[in-house]
Design a protein around this motif. Structure first.
Motif, PDB file in Angstrom:
ATOM      1  N   GLY A   9      21.825  75.351 -69.754  1.00 41.66           N
ATOM      2  CA  GLY A   9      21.595  74.552 -68.376  1.00 41.66           C
ATOM      3  C   GLY A   9      22.770  73.494 -68.413  1.00 41.66           C
ATOM      4  N   ASN A  10      23.211  72.932 -69.476  1.00 43.66           N
ATOM      5  CA  ASN A  10      24.401  71.963 -69.311  1.00 43.66           C
ATOM      6  C   ASN A  10      25.630  72.563 -69.567  1.00 43.66           C
ATOM      7  N   THR A  11      26.240  72.763 -68.563  1.00 45.32           N
ATOM      8  CA  THR A  11      27.708  73.472 -68.421  1.00 45.32           C
ATOM      9  C   THR A  11      28.825  72.399 -68.563  1.00 45.32           C
ATOM     10  N   GLU A  12      28.617  71.137 -68.559  1.00 40.93           N
ATOM     11  CA  GLU A  12      29.868  70.492 -68.107  1.00 40.93           C
ATOM     12  C   GLU A  12      30.691  70.248 -69.376  1.00 40.93           C
ATOM     13  N   LYS A  13      30.416  70.191 -70.524  1.00 44.79           N
ATOM     14  CA  LYS A  13      31.183  70.051 -71.658  1.00 44.79           C
ATOM     15  C   LYS A  13      31.424  71.365 -72.488  1.00 44.79           C
ATOM     16  N   ARG A  14      30.857  72.324 -71.852  1.00 49.59           N
ATOM     17  CA  ARG A  14      30.919  73.664 -73.079  1.00 49.59           C
ATOM     18  C   ARG A  14      32.225  74.366 -72.713  1.00 49.59           C
TER      19      ARG A  14
ATOM     20  N   TRP B  34      30.561  80.222 -77.593  1.00 46.70           N
ATOM     21  CA  TRP B  34      30.769  79.038 -76.685  1.00 46.70           C
ATOM     22  C   TRP B  34      30.919  77.860 -77.704  1.00 46.70           C
ATOM     23  N   SER B  35      31.347  76.718 -77.544  1.00 44.45           N
ATOM     24  CA  SER B  35      31.582  75.781 -78.299  1.00 44.45           C
ATOM     25  C   SER B  35      30.161  74.758 -78.902  1.00 44.45           C
ATOM     26  N   ASP B  36      29.137  75.274 -78.096  1.00 45.98           N
ATOM     27  CA  ASP B  36      27.873  74.884 -78.244  1.00 45.98           C
ATOM     28  C   ASP B  36      26.878  75.716 -79.107  1.00 45.98           C
ATOM     29  N   GLY B  37      27.594  76.788 -79.661  1.00 44.97           N
ATOM     30  CA  GLY B  37      26.901  77.772 -80.586  1.00 44.97           C
ATOM     31  C   GLY B  37      26.153  78.907 -79.658  1.00 44.97           C
ATOM     32  N   THR B  38      26.039  78.776 -78.443  1.00 45.97           N
ATOM     33  CA  THR B  38      25.658  79.773 -77.561  1.00 45.97           C
ATOM     34  C   THR B  38      26.682  81.168 -77.356  1.00 45.97           C
ATOM     35  N   THR B  39      26.216  82.271 -77.002  1.00 45.58           N
ATOM     36  CA  THR B  39      26.714  83.380 -76.918  1.00 45.58           C
ATOM     37  C   THR B  39      26.426  84.122 -75.427  1.00 45.58           C
ATOM     38  N   PHE B  40      27.126  84.801 -74.998  1.00 46.36           N
ATOM     39  CA  PHE B  40      26.915  85.551 -73.692  1.00 46.36           C
ATOM     40  C   PHE B  40      27.708  86.823 -73.643  1.00 46.36           C
ATOM     41  N   ASP B  41      27.190  88.050 -73.354  1.00 48.54           N
ATOM     42  CA  ASP B  41      27.913  89.059 -72.898  1.00 48.54           C
ATOM     43  C   ASP B  41      28.014  89.398 -71.497  1.00 48.54           C
ATOM     44  N   PHE B  42      29.440  89.275 -71.010  1.00 52.13           N
ATOM     45  CA  PHE B  42      29.696  89.472 -69.635  1.00 52.13           C
ATOM     46  C   PHE B  42      30.070  90.788 -69.209  1.00 52.13           C
TER      47      PHE B  42
ATOM     48  N   GLY C 205      39.110  77.115 -73.771  1.00 50.26           N
ATOM     49  CA  GLY C 205      39.009  76.602 -72.242  1.00 50.26           C
ATOM     50  C   GLY C 205      38.098  77.912 -71.630  1.00 50.26           C
ATOM     51  N   GLY C 206      38.731  78.345 -70.482  1.00 47.60           N
ATOM     52  CA  GLY C 206      37.962  79.351 -69.630  1.00 47.60           C
ATOM     53  C   GLY C 206      38.660  80.708 -69.975  1.00 47.60           C
ATOM     54  N   LEU C 207      38.166  81.802 -69.288  1.00 47.85           N
ATOM     55  CA  LEU C 207      38.038  83.033 -69.346  1.00 47.85           C
ATOM     56  C   LEU C 207      39.251  83.564 -68.209  1.00 47.85           C
ATOM     57  N   SER C 208      40.407  84.294 -68.852  1.00 50.24           N
ATOM     58  CA  SER C 208      41.363  85.019 -67.914  1.00 50.24           C
ATOM     59  C   SER C 208      41.447  86.454 -68.150  1.00 50.24           C
TER      60      SER C 208
ATOM     61  N   PHE D 195      38.434  82.750 -64.707  1.00 50.30           N
ATOM     62  CA  PHE D 195      36.848  81.804 -64.641  1.00 50.30           C
ATOM     63  C   PHE D 195      36.822  80.616 -65.396  1.00 50.30           C
ATOM     64  N   SER D 196      36.455  79.467 -64.900  1.00 51.97           N
ATOM     65  CA  SER D 196      36.254  78.594 -65.866  1.00 51.97           C
ATOM     66  C   SER D 196      34.955  78.615 -66.728  1.00 51.97           C
ATOM     67  N   ALA D 197      34.766  77.946 -67.596  1.00 55.53           N
ATOM     68  CA  ALA D 197      33.707  77.801 -68.367  1.00 55.53           C
ATOM     69  C   ALA D 197      32.523  77.375 -67.611  1.00 55.53           C
ATOM     70  N   ASP D 198      32.743  76.416 -66.657  1.00 52.59           N
ATOM     71  CA  ASP D 198      31.713  75.869 -65.776  1.00 52.59           C
ATOM     72  C   ASP D 198      31.064  77.090 -65.011  1.00 52.59           C
ATOM     73  N   TRP D 199      32.026  77.678 -64.431  1.00 55.89           N
ATOM     74  CA  TRP D 199      31.647  78.994 -63.333  1.00 55.89           C
ATOM     75  C   TRP D 199      30.694  79.702 -64.136  1.00 55.89           C
ATOM     76  N   LEU D 200      31.325  80.410 -65.294  1.00 58.48           N
ATOM     77  CA  LEU D 200      30.667  81.463 -65.964  1.00 58.48           C
ATOM     78  C   LEU D 200      29.421  80.765 -66.539  1.00 58.48           C
ATOM     79  N   GLY D 201      29.259  79.725 -67.033  1.00 55.79           N
ATOM     80  CA  GLY D 201      27.988  79.105 -67.736  1.00 55.79           C
ATOM     81  C   GLY D 201      26.739  78.927 -66.571  1.00 55.79           C
ATOM     82  N   LYS D 202      27.167  78.556 -65.199  1.00 53.18           N
ATOM     83  CA  LYS D 202      26.208  78.724 -64.346  1.00 53.18           C
ATOM     84  C   LYS D 202      25.767  79.903 -63.848  1.00 53.18           C
ATOM     85  N   ARG D 203      26.327  80.924 -64.220  1.00 52.48           N
ATOM     86  CA  ARG D 203      25.824  82.174 -63.805  1.00 52.48           C
ATOM     87  C   ARG D 203      25.122  83.153 -64.977  1.00 52.48           C
ATOM     88  N   VAL D 204      24.716  82.296 -65.996  1.00 48.45           N
ATOM     89  CA  VAL D 204      23.918  83.165 -67.046  1.00 48.45           C
ATOM     90  C   VAL D 204      22.370  82.691 -66.949  1.00 48.45           C
ATOM     91  N   PRO D 205      21.670  83.592 -67.065  1.00 47.04           N
ATOM     92  CA  PRO D 205      20.036  83.499 -66.957  1.00 47.04           C
ATOM     93  C   PRO D 205      19.591  82.350 -67.813  1.00 47.04           C
TER      94      PRO D 205
END
Length: 450
Positions: free
Chosen positions: A53-58, A78-86, A128-131, A142-152
């Motif tokens: 939910g909080n994507t500002e600093k990750r 991710w820096s907060d310990g979360t993981t996700f497969d895109f 940083g983000g993903l290139s 893709f910035s980390a913020d953009w990607l984080g907002k599209r995760v369920p």
């Protein structure tokens, strides 16, 4: 469950490099952070270990290629310990560069049939983000913020009002819970508008006080709470509920109106109704409301067989006559109780006055349907379910017509020969798609997303 996607004869080249980048993401920041109307919460890739939910600093700490079920993914940590497969298909499909995405319209240019199933790439690690650099030389950033907002995640669901669950209510509940809003706040303040629409969605009923006591107010409110304003029906764009000499509807008489949904004879009936009380000097005439979600849940518990019958058997619905739109003859067939694919309550199609006489099954089956309808109607009239409210001049009630049944007690004009405008309500219809649009723009006015 694994699905097999078709192979394409002309697929985009797979990436040869995939980098986690820092400073060079800034060049695409505006594209990456564009505020889309909706953020999907239905992706089926693996779930994050923690809330996104909080994507500002990750930030993304690492990325690797992962293969599963015949598809390839960018597996991010991710820096907060979360993981996700895109999925790589997702990343190529959603490239935000100007060649792939039109930022003026907010619409995609890439055609999905040009993307192959087997795309994947090599990875290097940075902060940083993903290139992604594709084999044909194309680059997606893709910035980390953009990607984080599209995760369920739960936060994304809550930001999308459509995902917020309805709260069932009894008459006693609504006595305490009925939300009341001020006309000027709704019309002038984004938070006031947002609050009204959210209450309407969650509870199916809301009241606005201190509106002007004149005709045309429903149109002003409709233009505020809906992108396109009022919907038109066979009764016009607005309709006046008052005693008429030659009524085309029982609502235009002083008799009691039993609880019902409006315009169920339409295949897609109006989803929202609004009524503005312009004048109220009649004796009686209190408005009644019932939560279809709550009453059907209770009915299912006590009459499971009748409930199944009313969910499965279509009823013939018909209305014919003449009004401001001219002569009309509208017919529909629908079950009295509609449910979604998971069997959850979706809508009520109850209107005793326009329930047609055509039998849609054999006589024995139809006798059971009749018995079930009678049982439901007798059940729902209990005091436990029926919420009463008297609208005074300047009050506006707005309710979810697919969920909330409404009615009216009988009334008498103040004295013999009194003007028929002694009790005068003006109404209109709206739809949820355009009200949701107003809700999202109101949220952006007050600095919230969704």
């Amino acid at each position: 469950q694994t699905s097999t996607l078709p192979q394409h004869t002309r697929a985009m080249e797979m990436p040869t490099k995939m980098n986690v980048v820092g400073g060079d993401v800034k060049a695409c920041a505006d594209a990456n952070n564009k505020n889309w109307d909706e953020i999907s919460t239905n992706d089926t890739a693996s779930k994050p270990r923690a809330d996104f939910g909080n994507t500002e600093k990750r930030m993304i700490d690492s990325v690797a290629v992962k293969e599963a079920h015949g598809y390839s993914f960018a597996s991010t940590s991710w820096s907060d310990g979360t993981t996700f497969d895109f999925p790589f298909m997702f990343l190529r499909d959603n490239c935000q560069c100007s060649a792939c995405f039109d930022h003026s319209s907010g619409q995609r240019k890439v055609m999905i049939d040009t993307i192959g199933d087997d795309i994947k790439g090599e990875t290097t690690i940075s902060a940083g983000g993903l290139s992604l650099e594709w084999k044909d030389g194309h680059r997606s950033v893709f910035s980390a913020d953009w990607l984080g907002k599209r995760v369920p995640n739960d936060a994304a669901k809550q930001s999308d009002l459509r995902k917020v669950e309805w709260e069932p209510w009894s008459a006693q509940d609504m006595q305490k819970r009925c939300s009341r809003h001020n006309y000027s706040q709704v019309m002038e303040d984004g938070e006031g508008l947002r609050s009204l629409i959210k209450d309407l969605w969650v509870h199916g009923l809301a009241v606005i006080h201190n509106a002007p006591k004149q005709q045309g107010v429903v149109e002003k409110i409709a233009n505020r709470v809906s992108l396109i304003g009022m919907l038109k029906s066979n009764y016009g764009t607005t309709f006046d509920v008052q005693t008429k000499l030659d009524p085309s509807n029982l609502a235009y008489t002083p008799v009691e109106l039993p609880l019902h949904s409006d315009l169920v004879q339409y295949d897609r009936k109006p989803q929202i109704q609004m009524l503005h009380c312009i004048a109220q000097s009649a004796k009686g005439g209190d408005n009644t409301f019932l939560d279809g979600l709550y009453v059907t849940e209770r009915f299912k518990e006590q009459y499971p067989e009748e409930y199944k019958l009313l969910c499965s058997e279509d009823i013939f619905l018909s209305d014919a006559g003449s009004d401001v739109a001219g002569r009309y003859d509208i017919k529909n067939e629908a079950p009295l109780i509609e449910t979604d694919k998971q069997g959850r309550f979706k809508s009520l199609n109850f209107n005793n006055h326009i329930r047609g006489s055509l039998m849609l099954q054999n006589p024995e089956r139809w006798a059971k349907v009749y018995s079930a309808i009678r049982t439901f109607y007798t059940f729902m009239k209990q005091d436990e379910f029926v919420f009463n409210i008297r609208l005074e001049s300047g009050d506006v009630v707005i309710f979810n017509n697919i969920r909330t049944l409404h009615g009216r007690r009988a009334y008498q004009l103040p004295e013999q020969g009194a003007e028929m405008s002694a009790r005068h309500l003006q109404g209109c219809y709206l739809d949820w798609d355009n009200v949701f649009s107003a809700y999202r723009t109101a949220r952006s006015e007050v600095g919230q997303e969704g």
